[in-house]
Motif scaffolding. Structure first.
Motif, PDB file in Angstrom:
ATOM      1  N   ASP A 150      -5.657   3.012  14.605  1.00 53.49           N
ATOM      2  CA  ASP A 150      -6.143   1.674  14.237  1.00 53.49           C
ATOM      3  C   ASP A 150      -5.105   0.779  14.306  1.00 53.49           C
ATOM      4  OD1 ASP A 150      -8.841   0.507  14.300  1.00 53.49           O
ATOM      5  OD2 ASP A 150      -8.499  -0.062  12.008  1.00 53.49           O
ATOM      6  N   ALA A 151      -4.100   1.063  13.291  1.00 52.76           N
ATOM      7  CA  ALA A 151      -3.069  -0.207  13.191  1.00 52.76           C
ATOM      8  C   ALA A 151      -2.358  -0.532  14.476  1.00 52.76           C
ATOM      9  CB  ALA A 151      -2.202   0.471  12.140  1.00 52.76           C
ATOM     10  N   LEU A 209      -5.853   6.241  10.638  1.00 54.10           N
ATOM     11  CA  LEU A 209      -5.272   4.811  10.373  1.00 54.10           C
ATOM     12  C   LEU A 209      -4.244   4.449  11.167  1.00 54.10           C
ATOM     13  CD1 LEU A 209      -5.282   5.711   6.344  1.00 54.10           C
ATOM     14  CD2 LEU A 209      -6.563   4.000   7.621  1.00 54.10           C
ATOM     15  N   MET A 257      -0.647   2.288   4.632  1.00 55.93           N
ATOM     16  CA  MET A 257      -1.426   3.617   3.938  1.00 55.93           C
ATOM     17  C   MET A 257      -0.879   4.712   4.799  1.00 55.93           C
ATOM     18  SD  MET A 257      -5.091   2.060   3.935  1.00 55.93           S
ATOM     19  CE  MET A 257      -5.314   0.158   3.621  1.00 55.93           C
ATOM     20  N   THR A 272       0.865  -1.335   0.104  1.00 52.59           N
ATOM     21  CA  THR A 272      -0.066   0.136  -0.099  1.00 52.59           C
ATOM     22  C   THR A 272       0.895   1.366  -0.122  1.00 52.59           C
ATOM     23  OG1 THR A 272      -0.249   0.037   2.342  1.00 52.59           O
ATOM     24  CG2 THR A 272      -2.149  -0.921   1.125  1.00 52.59           C
ATOM     25  N   SER A 300      -0.780  -3.626   6.173  1.00 51.29           N
ATOM     26  CA  SER A 300      -1.322  -2.892   5.132  1.00 51.29           C
ATOM     27  C   SER A 300      -1.863  -1.382   5.400  1.00 51.29           C
ATOM     28  CB  SER A 300      -2.615  -3.592   4.564  1.00 51.29           C
ATOM     29  OG  SER A 300      -2.006  -4.682   3.650  1.00 51.29           O
ATOM     30  N   ILE A 301      -2.628  -1.347   6.610  1.00 49.59           N
ATOM     31  CA  ILE A 301      -2.958  -0.139   7.157  1.00 49.59           C
ATOM     32  C   ILE A 301      -1.784   0.844   7.559  1.00 49.59           C
ATOM     33  CG2 ILE A 301      -4.282   1.102   8.940  1.00 49.59           C
ATOM     34  CD1 ILE A 301      -6.021  -1.459   8.868  1.00 49.59           C
TER      35      ILE A 301
END
Ligand code: NAP
Ligand code: ZN
Length: 377
Positions: free
Chosen positions: A220-221, A217, A260, A143, A256-257
């Motif tokens: 959250d990760a 993001l 990002m 990402t 993946s987050i």
């Protein structure tokens, strides 16, 4: 509020998602160059699934399987030439960050005449389309728009150094996340790659370019990775497949987050410092960054006192604990720590200041020296 957010990757996640969504690959052309490392893509099943998906679509494929850890410019030129001479229309990168980054560079080199001396910083306006299949859960390369390579030619004294090629053209069209590929990852790679993802999210919050969306993001990760912490600490070293699959999934998605996040923010000081143990000692990328986290975060907390830009409280909230408790957990994952010789500490402390420019508090050379010494002294 200012925002500038680009994330053009279509992400497919789930068991067997590559075969189930194989019609997406059909959009990319008639012939693929599959780029992998030497063993693991075959062993974990990702290579076989890629071949099955392409063959079911009636697509041709050739293989470049010589990607090493921290891939060199030499290796990615070989892969790029193979894509060109074989008339490949697209690149399918399959593996950890090393094969995925090599796949990205090959996508550029297959359709541009760029000399080795010009690779880093070259302007280009096309690249072959890419699809990426991560088989480690850490780099988030699937990402990001970066290809991180070892430059064997560029530095004045010919000492290899890690440098990046950076372009929106390096975002893959598709990323296929299947945690089944990661279930045999051993203790070291599981932990080191999880630390890599965690440092991406943590550093992302501490970059000048952090913004509302990247913070959202990143938090959250961080929460997802911290939710795996107890399992990482209790990793069943003799039997990696006993590590819970749900946690493998969580780490893969979090990685993946976190990709990002750094796609927007870049990375902060620990990543610039981490390249030195990696290049000089062969320390795994994620571990190398993790080694500096405690001293770096302590330094940030000290420096931001009295400032209006205080970011450590939000980070502690995302971690779900005070930094000290987090440092203790991280230490358990990292122990025993490497020690640098005095000559190394002195040489490494001269890290170019431009490499530190993206951190929200601008470090002085003496701050960098302090973090090196506290971490590796
Ligand atoms: P890696 O170098 O890709 O792989 C490490 C080891 O794990 C290799 O021995 C590999 O074997 C093995 N492996 C991979 N998948 C496996 C699986 N499913 N099961 C068992 N073994 C497996 O390590 P990485 O940490 O993922 O990637 C590190 C690289 O990514 C560094 O070069 C770093 O600079 C870069 N990076 C890039 C970005 C970005 O945004 N582009 C971000 C962070 C880091 P094989 O050699 O056989 O494949
Ligand atoms: Zn990293």
């Amino acid at each position: 509020m200012k925002l500038n957010y680009l994330m053009p990757v279509r992400i497919l996640m789930g068991e067997n998602c590559l075969f189930a969504e194989r019609q997406l690959l059909a959009q990319l052309g008639k012939k693929a160059l599959i780029v992998t490392g030497s063993n693991s893509a075959r062993i974990c099943g990702a290579y076989n699934d890629a071949v099955k998906a392409l063959e079911a679509n009636g697509q041709l494929h050739v293989l470049y399987d010589k990607v090493m850890a921290n891939p060199t410019d030499i290796c990615v030129y070989e892969a790029g030439i193979k894509a060109k001479t074989e008339g490949c229309d697209f690149i399918l990168g399959c593996g950890g960050g090393s094969p995925m980054d090599a796949a990205k560079a090959a996508a550029v080199l297959a359709v541009n005449d760029i000399s080795k001396e010009e690779l880093f910083g070259a302007a280009f306006d096309r690249a072959l389309p890419l699809a990426l299949i991560p088989t480690t859960a850490g780099t988030g390369s699937e990402t990001t728009p970066y290809s991180i390579l070892t430059d064997t030619t560029g530095s004045a004294d010919k000492t290899p150094m890690k440098r990046s090629v950076n372009s929106p053209l390096l975002f893959p069209r598709f990323a296929f996340l299947d945690a089944g590929y990661t279930k045999r990852l051993n203790r070291n790679t599981t932990i080191n790659t999880a630390i890599d993802a965690l440092t991406h999210a943590v550093e992302g919050m501490l970059c000048l370019r952090a913004n509302y969306l990247s913070d959202m993001l990143a938090k959250d990760a961080i929460t997802m990775i911290m939710d795996c912490m107890e399992d990482l600490l209790a990793f069943p070293a003799e039997n990696p497949t006993a590590f819970p699959v749900k946690k493998r999934e969580k780490l893969l998605l979090a990685s993946s987050i976190a990709g990002m996040v750094i796609a927007q923010t870049g990375t902060a000081l620990p990543h610039s410092m981490g390249y030195l143990p990696t290049i000089n000692w062969g320390t795994d990328h994620g571990r190398a960054n993790g080694l500096f986290m405690k001293s770096f975060l302590s330094w940030c907390r000290e420096k931001e006192q009295g400032s209006t830009d205080r970011r450590i409280p939000a980070l502690a909230a995302a971690l779900g604990m005070e930094p000290e408790r987090f440092f203790d957990m991280l230490e358990l994952l990292l122990e025993p720590r490497e020690k640098a010789a005095e000559t190394e500490l002195q040489a490494w402390s001269k890290l170019p200041m431009k490499n530190a420019a993206n951190t929200y508090i601008k470090p002085e050379q003496e701050d960098i020296a302090r973090i090196f010494r506290e971490s590796l002294g």
